[in-house]
Scaffold this motif. Sequence first.
Motif, PDB file in Angstrom:
ATOM      1  N   PHE A 146      17.445 -40.187 -36.610  1.00 19.73           N
ATOM      2  CA  PHE A 146      16.468 -41.288 -36.560  1.00 19.73           C
ATOM      3  C   PHE A 146      15.393 -40.747 -37.616  1.00 19.73           C
ATOM      4  O   PHE A 146      14.519 -41.596 -38.415  1.00 19.73           O
ATOM      5  N   LYS A 150      16.083 -48.852 -28.920  1.00 19.20           N
ATOM      6  CA  LYS A 150      16.310 -47.686 -29.854  1.00 19.20           C
ATOM      7  C   LYS A 150      17.009 -46.674 -29.266  1.00 19.20           C
ATOM      8  O   LYS A 150      17.873 -45.852 -30.023  1.00 19.20           O
ATOM      9  N   TYR A 183      11.524 -51.895 -27.300  1.00 20.17           N
ATOM     10  CA  TYR A 183      11.871 -51.377 -28.422  1.00 20.17           C
ATOM     11  C   TYR A 183      12.303 -49.955 -28.338  1.00 20.17           C
ATOM     12  O   TYR A 183      13.374 -49.635 -28.672  1.00 20.17           O
ATOM     13  N   PHE A 203      22.975 -47.344 -30.784  1.00 19.77           N
ATOM     14  CA  PHE A 203      21.816 -47.708 -31.706  1.00 19.77           C
ATOM     15  C   PHE A 203      22.048 -47.004 -33.015  1.00 19.77           C
ATOM     16  O   PHE A 203      22.037 -47.747 -34.029  1.00 19.77           O
ATOM     17  N   LYS A 227       8.607 -48.482 -37.511  1.00 23.57           N
ATOM     18  CA  LYS A 227      10.122 -47.791 -37.308  1.00 23.57           C
ATOM     19  C   LYS A 227       9.961 -46.981 -35.921  1.00 23.57           C
ATOM     20  O   LYS A 227      10.833 -46.988 -35.073  1.00 23.57           O
TER      21      LYS A 227
END
Length: 850
Positions: free
Chosen positions: A683, A645, A641, A650, A517
């Motif tokens: 997040f 992100k 990534y 996002f 993640k």
Amino acid sequence: MSKNYQTEVAKRFTIYNSLFLDLPFNDIYRTGTLLPILSSKCHEGYVQGKTPKEIIGQFFSELMLDHSEKERHTLLFQMVQYVERQVVLFDSIEDAAFEKVNDLKGKGTITALLARVDNDKKKEALIEKLRTFSVRLTLTAHPTQFYPGNVLGIITDLESAIRGNDLGNVNLLLQQLGKTGFINKEKPTPYGEAISLIWFLENVFYHSISDILIRLLNMLDIPVHTWENTGLLSVGFWPGGDRDGNPFVTHDITEQVADRLQKSILKCFYRDVRKVRRRLTFKNVEPILLNVEKGIYSTLFENSKVYPNKEVLLDELLEARDAIIQHHDGLFLEHLDEFILKVKIFGFHFANMDIRQDSRKHDALWEEIIQIDGGNEAKEAFVRSSEEEKITKVLSFDKLPDLDAIQDNFHQEMLKSFDAIAYVQENNGVEGLHRYIISNAQSAFHVLEVFHLAKLTLGIGKEELILDILPLFETIDDLAKAPEIMEQLYQNEAYRKHLERRGAKQTIMLGFSDGTKDGGYIRANWSILMAKEQLTKISRLYEISVVFFDGRGGPPARGGGNMHNFYASLGQHVENEEIQVTIQGQTISANYGKQVSCTYNLEQLLSAGLENHLYPSQEKNLLADQRALIDQMADVSYQAYKSFKNHPQFIPYLEHVTPLKYFGQVNIGSRPLKRGKDEGLKFEDLRAIPFVGSWAQMKQNIPGFFGVGTALEALKEAGKFDQTKRLYQDSLFFRSLLGNSMQSLAKSFYPATAYLKDNPNYGALWQIMHKEYKKSIQMLLEVSGMDVLLQDNPVSRESIAIREKIVLPLITIQQYAIQSMLDEGKEDPVLQKLILRTMFGIINAARNAA
């Protein structure tokens, strides 16, 4: 095996699926007749570039022209229910065919390993390794099991009926399935989650673990009664002990779960001793076993602690053993020896519980302790101080404040968790609970603050603290700092002495889920391998035996996929004394839910670790140029990534487009959706399961592949693609890494969300992920030399293809609801319920998507 799969699974599903149409339920014939038409419309529509709204709209206009919107939506709900049950049927058929589509004596099994060892004259080396080796599977209560317990029971019975070709019973069970709800009306309690998983302990692991060990010893000509490493295969258990982000897990729950584990193992012993007594009906033996049977019964049902621990029980069983040898020439001795081995393996604890809590909670507790001791100024000075100063301050305490002086109820509860550890150790034995795991561990202080809490509670008045402290390193930054943190701990005098008393052994947990993640698929996996190598090196330097506990999820995006290949691929730079790994939800029921599959998968893990030791290969130790290639890939993919992100849409996309917010409403787990109590979505507070699960619902699977295509393309543009192809052929680690990513791509279906490319808010974001999706497939096929994804694993490829075809109508219905609400710019209760209802079938069909 591919041909067997077609015969035993694909064709059989077609035959049994037709039974649904004859079930005596209202509207089922209409639903079952219209569903294939909708499925066909979906397939054709996506090929023609139609949106989910257009596909569903055309279906309604052609087949339900005169029906109201309510009647149309009612049909969609009925179709969802129908498909859910098709998925159950397919699961049962696949489970029933397990031994026909898997070679139970082939590669990775105990039989194959012993044949190889015999041929290579390595039997003594194997026995020596077996004396110290260990595999521990830890069952977690993480919410990824979308089947309620009663449906799991039907699946078990359905599989048995299918295995026996009992058409009448299959038909009856399908009727039961039609009447059984698939949704929990309320969230399960932590205790309820524990009960659900204890079923697997009693009915599967108890039999599989003892069966493997007994067969292994017999095949190696080792007398069962002489075997000492009874922890060769064991089960860890998180329900009731995992407090990280779950306020519903209390010290009372921990104690209740421990009690239930003991009752469950005693039930297993009671059943077995009755079987043993049926053979040992001899003078001088039967009275002892009759006494054992009564003693277990009293301990179990009459709250009379005839057997306070396993040692007292074993003493009586060994007395019976001596009597068989002395008076009856060892007749039927093997029956008693096998039972004694089970008592040694499972003790009075059945499974090894762990306590887990987040480091930030410990920080807050110590701040309150310091405030009570020295006032607000002391607390503020402590917060501002350096790590070394914090360590010195905490370790200076020789006692804690009285519990009543602690104002924060949660902090009181945290301290009571140490009382729960003492309770479990007293009642179930030390094996029952002797580890405390610290999530979000970012410093040596985070370990030492828990260590000292334990000393001032559990360790008061004792020479030795009977507790192992495990840091859990998860983010990319924390993984990089892990070796430095552990060296600092190894140099700390108090902690070093503690480790020496605990056998100079340190277990370290590494989190694949949050690592992926945080850093993306390749970066996370590569960072974990590098951390393991460096942690092995530093631990060997300080003469500490390090054990790695891998926090893996079900899907490749959370460290799942083919675990056997992963463990077989580790070289000599990674300590290999034990394999410890978490399994959860669907992975438990899919891979370990039946004795045959549990035995097979346990053997695969055991063989992977043993072969890695017995057959060390320089190929497993990546060369400098190979490491440089993977390092470059990891960097490029990480940047790709991170850029994705950090896209401004996002978080809004996750929050307002994906079904993320609905994970909190599906009532599959006791834990809240996210850490923290803030209203907005942060997040860092988002749990990996709903994060990965949301992408899986959208059939986009971002965490399992994003950055792979860009990284491979960068190597190709740099003229390093031939080297990369050779790396793929030569390195099992690299091949496994990319193979698991292929699985994520194979379960993706971007045409269902292609309508988003024109969305003014999210179009650019969708284009980025779709481009990476196409690039990743293209580059993976090129580097592997395959024509299609998973070409080297045809059974997995066919299973995924059939499952995706079954749930295509559900995917379309879910996206129809999402697209409709996006277009209308407002929430709609009926459409929201449609999204919620489709989630179950989509997740269950994937088997390891969350």
